[in-house]
Write a protein that holds these residues in place. Structure first.
Motif, PDB file in Angstrom:
ATOM      1  N   GLN A 159      44.685 -13.517  26.949  1.00 24.68           N
ATOM      2  CA  GLN A 159      45.150 -12.685  25.836  1.00 24.68           C
ATOM      3  C   GLN A 159      44.132 -11.623  25.423  1.00 24.68           C
ATOM      4  O   GLN A 159      44.452 -10.739  24.624  1.00 24.68           O
ATOM      5  CB  GLN A 159      45.466 -13.573  24.621  1.00 24.68           C
ATOM      6  CG  GLN A 159      46.687 -14.461  24.811  1.00 24.68           C
ATOM      7  CD  GLN A 159      46.756 -15.575  23.788  1.00 24.68           C
ATOM      8  OE1 GLN A 159      46.034 -15.570  22.782  1.00 24.68           O
ATOM      9  NE2 GLN A 159      47.612 -16.563  24.048  1.00 24.68           N
ATOM     10  N   PHE A 160      42.923 -11.715  25.973  1.00 24.36           N
ATOM     11  CA  PHE A 160      41.886 -10.754  25.585  1.00 24.36           C
ATOM     12  C   PHE A 160      42.327  -9.331  25.933  1.00 24.36           C
ATOM     13  O   PHE A 160      42.730  -9.051  27.063  1.00 24.36           O
ATOM     14  CB  PHE A 160      40.566 -11.074  26.290  1.00 24.36           C
ATOM     15  CG  PHE A 160      39.457 -10.123  25.921  1.00 24.36           C
ATOM     16  CD1 PHE A 160      38.767 -10.277  24.730  1.00 24.36           C
ATOM     17  CD2 PHE A 160      39.119  -9.063  26.756  1.00 24.36           C
ATOM     18  CE1 PHE A 160      37.755  -9.400  24.375  1.00 24.36           C
ATOM     19  CE2 PHE A 160      38.112  -8.181  26.408  1.00 24.36           C
ATOM     20  CZ  PHE A 160      37.426  -8.352  25.221  1.00 24.36           C
TER      21      PHE A 160
ATOM     22  N   SER B  39      33.978  -6.959  20.066  1.00 24.42           N
ATOM     23  CA  SER B  39      34.890  -7.836  20.796  1.00 24.42           C
ATOM     24  C   SER B  39      34.330  -8.130  22.195  1.00 24.42           C
ATOM     25  O   SER B  39      34.337  -9.276  22.654  1.00 24.42           O
ATOM     26  CB  SER B  39      36.264  -7.173  20.890  1.00 24.42           C
ATOM     27  OG  SER B  39      37.143  -7.943  21.686  1.00 24.42           O
TER      28      SER B  39
ATOM     29  N   ASN C  32      39.035 -12.171  20.370  1.00 28.72           N
ATOM     30  CA  ASN C  32      40.458 -11.826  20.257  1.00 28.72           C
ATOM     31  C   ASN C  32      40.813 -11.366  18.849  1.00 28.72           C
ATOM     32  O   ASN C  32      41.670 -10.495  18.677  1.00 28.72           O
ATOM     33  CB  ASN C  32      41.324 -13.010  20.660  1.00 28.72           C
ATOM     34  CG  ASN C  32      41.362 -13.206  22.169  1.00 28.72           C
ATOM     35  OD1 ASN C  32      41.044 -12.293  22.932  1.00 28.72           O
ATOM     36  ND2 ASN C  32      41.735 -14.388  22.611  1.00 28.72           N
TER      37      ASN C  32
END
Length: 297
Positions: free
Chosen positions: A168-169, A256, A294
């Motif tokens: 999902q990153f 991030s 995330n």
């Protein structure tokens, strides 16, 4: 396949054999007629050792092409004898970990490392479509490596939640690439009169170094508990986030990526942990870091 100039014999006396790290080669400190050197050798039937030397050769050639040859030892020569492949390089003295832990002012050594890296990143900065693609491919490679470390740490039994979070990153859009290597560890870096040396380069040295700085900061503070590393960690994180502008990112996007790098480093620590409780601890850290990544991405 290594194709090196032949040398029938090399006369040397072994001073000591190095045992740290994960090298598949025999690494020795040797005395020759010309002085003291490090000799890295792989017998010709040692497939993994030969591959390691091939990687060093490819990495050193990339470094020269990028115009930053000063970061490898002044002497860095490959040759072969009848039974083995060799790399002989200048002896650089104490590694960064040893130097920092002996220092009365460890912040000085950490500052010198960042100054050198700033020069390297500025020197190798390249923008454009191809560079943006290199940057993205590098982050994809780091995500895949994090998952690989996680699988190896847990004997192939993946935590599906962790794998899902990695998938999902969201990789940010990036507009440039520079020298990048996630394998910057304190025992493989040296400071010689203030000049950073990296004697163990591998192929594939272009990407986004924010991940690399995160790995390095985490190793110094959390894995090796180096002198002064708790304070230096915050400075290294700021240094990494300051790189965001050069890649066309926001600081939040850079942060991030920083936490992705921390997840990578924690997954590697889990992979090589000797005890189950430590493995579990590193696995949990990796989950926490990718969660932060995330949330920011």
């Amino acid at each position: 396949m290594l194709s090196l100039k032949p040398q029938n014999k090399i006369e040397f006396t072994t001073v000591k054999t190095f045992t740290r790290g994960h090298s598949t080669c025999l690494v020795r400190l040797v005395e020759t007629e010309e002085g003291t050197f490090v000799l890295k050798s792989a017998e010709k039937d040692n497939t993994r050792g030969r591959y390691e030397l091939e990687n060093n050769l490819a990495g050193s050639e990339e470094i020269e092409q990028m115009g930053i040859a000063t970061i490898i030892p002044a002497r860095y020569e490959f040759f072969q004898t009848d039974d083995a492949y060799h790399l002989i390089m200048s002896y650089l003295g104490e590694d960064l970990e040893t130097m920092v832990n002996k220092s009365q002012r460890p912040e000085r050594e950490f500052h010198q490392v960042l100054l050198n890296l700033a020069y390297v990143y500025n020197r190798t900065h390249r923008s454009g479509y191809d560079s943006a693609a290199e940057a993205r491919q590098y982050i994809e490679k780091m995500i895949a490596l994090t998952e690989k470390n996680h699988m190896l740490a847990n004997e192939g039994r993946a935590d599906s939640r962790f794998v899902d979070m990695l998938e999902q990153f969201r990789i940010p859009e990036m507009a440039a690439s520079t020298f990048a290597c996630h394998d910057l560890t304190p025992e493989d870096l040296f400071l010689c009169d203030g000049q950073l040396k990296y004697p163990d380069p591998k192929a594939g040295l272009r990407g986004v170094p924010i991940v690399d700085i995160a790995c390095f900061a985490g190793v110094c503070r959390d894995s090796y508990n180096m002198k002064g590393a708790k304070t230096a960690y915050d400075r290294m994180k700021e240094f990494a986030l300051d790189l965001s502008t050069g890649f066309g990112m926001t600081r939040v996007q850079a942060e991030s990526l920083f936490y992705l790098g921390r997840a990578l480093q924690a997954s590697l620590s889990a992979r090589f942990a000797k005890y189950d409780d430590k493995r579990h601890e590193h696995n949990e850290k990796a989950k926490n870091y990718i969660t932060k990544a995330n949330e920011l991405g």
